[in-house]
Design an enzyme around this catalytic site. Structure first.
Site, PDB file in Angstrom:
ATOM      1  N   GLU A  38       0.803  -1.225   0.000  1.00  0.00           N
ATOM      2  CA  GLU A  38       0.000   0.000   0.000  1.00  0.00           C
ATOM      3  C   GLU A  38       0.838   1.279   0.000  1.00  0.00           C
ATOM      4  O   GLU A  38       0.522   2.224   0.718  1.00  0.00           O
ATOM      5  CB  GLU A  38      -0.931   0.016   1.229  1.00  0.00           C
ATOM      6  CG  GLU A  38      -1.909  -1.137   1.231  1.00  0.00           C
ATOM      7  CD  GLU A  38      -2.724  -1.224   2.518  1.00  0.00           C
ATOM      8  OE1 GLU A  38      -3.926  -1.497   2.430  1.00  0.00           O
ATOM      9  OE2 GLU A  38      -2.168  -1.035   3.619  1.00  0.00           O
TER      10      GLU A  38
HETATM   11  C1  TNX Z   1      -4.301  -4.087   4.747  1.00  0.00           C
HETATM   12  S1  TNX Z   1      -2.587  -6.371   4.258  1.00  0.00           S
HETATM   13  C2  TNX Z   1      -3.015  -3.827   5.210  1.00  0.00           C
HETATM   14  C3  TNX Z   1      -2.823  -3.411   6.595  1.00  0.00           C
HETATM   15  C4  TNX Z   1      -4.125  -3.232   7.315  1.00  0.00           C
HETATM   16  C5  TNX Z   1      -5.053  -4.352   6.945  1.00  0.00           C
HETATM   17  C6  TNX Z   1      -6.342  -4.329   7.696  1.00  0.00           C
HETATM   18  C7  TNX Z   1      -1.569  -5.315   4.125  1.00  0.00           C
HETATM   19  C8  TNX Z   1      -0.334  -5.778   3.567  1.00  0.00           C
HETATM   20  N1  TNX Z   1      -1.874  -4.083   4.492  1.00  0.00           N
HETATM   21  O1  TNX Z   1      -2.060  -2.238   6.654  1.00  0.00           O
HETATM   22  O2  TNX Z   1      -3.868  -3.237   8.680  1.00  0.00           O
HETATM   23  O3  TNX Z   1      -5.334  -4.289   5.573  1.00  0.00           O
HETATM   24  O4  TNX Z   1      -7.101  -5.453   7.433  1.00  0.00           O
END
Ligand code: TNX
Length: 528
Positions: free
Chosen positions: A341
């Site tokens: 992300e």
């Molecule tokens: C996605 S999964 C994220 C996390 C969040 C999560 C909450 C991922 C690699 N990144 O930063 O905490 O969703 O479900």
């Protein structure tokens, strides 16, 4: 005359009383237990062959260990300590060089049983003795965890129980399907002190999970002491989601966690999430930002807004220092670099950043794991992709020869709500009931990602909404038990209809362990 007859009656009554008492006592202590293949074991072993009778653990039982390994001895000590709590027995652990003859409980490392691999074992139970044979110490340890589940559930209680400690006779031959069976704990969104992490490690070991991935940094907190950049924890560790006081692990605390896990055959994998999810670092040191200005601490739950300044040399010296200190605290082979992300990092900067960071990890003699986005960069085949949501990214990794850890959010995310009535957790990837978490096969989930590409499975627990152990347990259990079975038991042996019965019978064991689990309406729980 009347008196005499009364005396006879009294004697007769007395004899009858004694006879009845003997009969009742005999009946109650009869050495029976359900046969071995009816025991509710999770994860289900590869092969169970029941036989007649049972072994009874007694005050005088001795744990013998083949005297060729300190590690086998440590497993013996672990078993003795564990059994002490609920039985009250202090079982001695003794070395022996004889492999034949009666030996109560016998832990044996055998050089000839290479087919058992690193983690397999054979557990044999007869009315006379119990033996656990393995090729490596980890196998002995997993044999003791199966033995634990064969004993009455009261063995999990924290005080002495008056129970007949019977183990059903038979032979279990067992080894795992996947080498990597992990759990992830996000200690960045909410901090969990070392004693909580240890309690979680104990639960993981019980289910034969062998990796604990700690998500040590994020926008809301930096949780590991780095001596060369002290403000990371001083400032970055000072808060958490919801503005609580946060916290961090000192180097000593972290090493202690690593050792505690290693004693239970669990490897800790540290994650420093980069280049996004870095606000806590950016708040600690202005120099990590392109404008040199420290960011404000963040205690909300948004994602994707932060980025390290990828064009600055200082940023790479920072990463090098962090990786050096982290590698020195990490006996395991991997460091996780996050990479997810990174919406605030343009792709043309993200790719060279990941490639350079990959090399910096290698410089400290560790291999790289990253979330599936990192496969957009050129990665080595030693680098591991953690699939969480994006098939395309994961396929890009597989095409580069990388192995995959399967963490599909819609199946393995322990922070996803069970259903719409759940007070904790999120649901961006849907609701994940106990059947959805269990009933899938890592090797067929993503077209193009085959069994041979998969290292194993991992269950992440993100903690935006999780603040304490009771809530953590509620989200993890029972789903994590199902994931442990997916990692251990061959897909062909796994059936939801069979699993749900074993899981239902696990209720009294969860209760005895003090685990606050979700009573899914899909399961008929056999609570005591
Ligand atoms: C996605 S999964 C994220 C996390 C969040 C999560 C909450 C991922 C690699 N990144 O930063 O905490 O969703 O479900």
């Amino acid at each position: 005359m009347k008196k005499g007859r009364f005396r006879y009656l009294k004697i007769f009554g007395g004899i009858l009383f004694i006879l009845l008492t003997v009969l009742i006592i005999n009946h109650c202590t009869k050495e029976t237990t359900a046969p071995m293949d009816k025991a509710s074991l999770i994860p289900l072993p590869a092969k169970i062959a029941p036989s007649k009778g049972a072994f009874r653990l007694k005050r005088g039982t001795v744990i013998f260990v083949s005297n060729n390994s300190d590690e086998a001895f440590r497993v013996g000590d672990y078993l003795s300590d564990f059994l002490h709590t609920a039985t009250g027995y202090q079982l001695p652990v003794k070395a022996t060089n004889k492999t034949k003859g009666k030996k109560d409980i016998f832990l044996f490392l055998s050089k000839n049983q290479e087919e058992l691999g690193k983690e397999g074992y054979v557990l044999r139970v007869t009315p006379e003795m119990i033996s656990i044979t393995a090729y490596q110490p980890a196998g002995l340890f997993y044999g003791t965890q199966t033995l634990r589940q064969l004993l009455p559930y009261e063995i999990e209680k924290k005080s002495v129980q008056r129970v007949s400690w019977l183990v059903p006779a038979g032979t279990i031959t067992d080894k795992p399907e996947y080498a990597y069976r992990g759990a992830m704990l996000d200690v960045a969104r909410h901090f969990f002190p070392p004693e909580d992490v240890k309690a979680y490690i104990d639960m993981l070991a019980f289910f034969k999970i062998n990796m604990l991935h700690l998500h040590l940094s994020d926008d809301q907190g930096w949780r590991i002491e780095i001596k060369s950049w002290p403000k990371l924890t001083e400032i970055g560790g000072s808060t958490e989601v919801g503005s609580g006081k946060g916290g961090f692990y000192t180097r000593e605390e972290y090493k202690d966690l690593v050792n505690y896990a290693a004693d239970r055959f669990i490897t800790i994998i540290p994650e420093i999430d980069m280049p996004g999810h870095t606000n806590a670092a950016l708040a600690s040191y202005g120099v990590l930002n392109c404008d040199n200005k420290p960011r404000k601490l963040y205690t909300g739950t948004d994602v994707g807004f932060s980025t390290l300044c990828t064009s600055k040399d200082t940023v790479y010296s920072f990463i090098d220092d962090v990786m050096r200190e982290l590698a020195a605290m990490t006996p395991g082979s991997w460091i996780h670099i996050g990479g997810d992300e990174a919406h605030a990092t343009p792709m043309k900067e993200y790719i060279p950043f990941i490639e350079r960071t990959q090399e910096m990890v290698w410089a400290h003699k560790k291999y790289v794991i990253g979330w599936d986005e990192i496969a957009n960069a050129t990665i080595d085949k030693s680098t591991v992709i953690q699939f969480w949501d994006n098939n395309k990214n994961t396929l890009k990794g597989v095409r580069q020869g990388a192995k995959v850890i399967m963490s599909p959010a819609s199946r393995t995310y322990l922070d996803m709500q069970y259903d719409s009535t759940c007070n904790l957790g999120l649901h961006w990837s849907g609701y994940v009931e106990v059947d959805k978490a269990y009933d899938w096969d890592p090797a067929t989930l993503v077209p193009g990602v085959e069994k041979e590409n998969i290292l194993g499975i991992e269950s992440p627990l993100w903690t935006e909404t999780i603040t304490n152990m009771k809530d953590l347990e509620y989200m993890a259990f029972p789903r994590l038990a199902g994931h442990a079975e997916i990692g251990w038991t061959p897909a062909s042996e796994r059936k939801w209809d069979n699993y749900k019965i074993r899981l239902g019978n696990f209720a009294s064991r969860f209760n005895a362990m003090g685990i606050n689990f979700y009573h899914s309406p899909l399961i008929q729980w056999n609570d005591e």
